[in-house]
Write an enzyme that holds these catalytic residues in place. Sequence first.
Site, mmCIF file in Angstrom:
data_model
loop_
_atom_site.group_PDB
_atom_site.id
_atom_site.type_symbol
_atom_site.label_atom_id
_atom_site.label_comp_id
_atom_site.label_asym_id
_atom_site.label_seq_id
_atom_site.Cartn_x
_atom_site.Cartn_y
_atom_site.Cartn_z
ATOM 1 N N LYS A 151 0.846 -1.178 0.000
ATOM 2 C CA LYS A 151 0.000 0.000 0.000
ATOM 3 C C LYS A 151 0.891 1.241 0.000
ATOM 4 O O LYS A 151 1.744 1.406 0.877
ATOM 5 C CB LYS A 151 -0.913 0.009 1.225
ATOM 6 N N LYS A 247 -13.722 -6.801 -7.511
ATOM 7 C CA LYS A 247 -14.106 -7.021 -6.121
ATOM 8 C C LYS A 247 -15.618 -7.167 -6.062
ATOM 9 O O LYS A 247 -16.353 -6.366 -6.644
ATOM 10 C CB LYS A 247 -13.666 -5.846 -5.237
#
Length: 328
Positions: A151, A247
Amino acid sequence: MSKRSLAARAESWPIKGSFRISRGAKTTAEVIIVEITEGQVTGRGECVPYARYGESIRSVLGQISSVRAFVADELTRDGLLTVLPPGAARNAIDCALWDLEAKLTGNSVAKIAGIRAPGPVVTAYTLSLDTPERMGEAAKAEQHRPLLKLKLGGAGDLERVAAVRASAPRARLIVDANEAWDADMMVDYCPRMADFGVELIEQPLPAGDDAILGDIDRPVPICADESAHDTATLNEVAALYDFINIKLDKTGGLTEALLLAEAARGYGLGVMVGCMLGTSLGMAPALYLSSFARFIDLDGPLLLEKDRENGLTFDGSILHPPTSALWG
């Protein structure tokens, strides 16, 4: 009396330490569970409301409640696509309907969907956004994992990736900026990411501000996340990106996700299967997209203090298919 009943509840699952991305940090995974019952059989689904898309626990529970009468009248998965928009609420209901049908018929979800049953897959393991030093330390602790997802947050990202690469020299790397870069960063960072051996850059620019991707050289493939939701957005995404991150909380369930994965193949787009931060119940349906995907990122349960009962089995970073006691 109706044949089917719908129930929904919110649950909170503690995270190991905290989980940080460019938009902030959290210490718990907030999920919603939907249960659809017919007779003595119950199907379950899990979703994660996401503030980035204007969702909250309250708003998603309200959406779920709004279709209770439709579910009682035996709403189908295809019918669900017409009564709720893509998002977390539709995902939990859709996955509960898949699970219910599998349990009622004794057939697997793979057989019902007409797709290959999932086998063991390698999942990415996510390192939260932090200082280069701390991300390097985290990478050293997880250097045995074959695929790390970093991230990132904008300024300092080259130092972060360099620290991780030095600490985990054998691991494959993908990075996710969560919309934190600007055009100048794209030009500066992309060649360096290639030098570090990064295999994929996920959503570097803000959704809606990514048209410049059509004019930028890309030594590393670029993956759409916040810019790609369902089949309705695919045409514009395909002109700018090389991959899409599918997703279920974005597509609104496995039904639309399967359509999106097949359509992406037609556009020549690669597929990454991703997740929000949730339990094994939220990951299990997404595993049925694995045959379409080059990258699997379903490590949510690994980031929690504990998973739910009958959760998925992880052998390091090898993720095994769910048992029917969990889902499907």
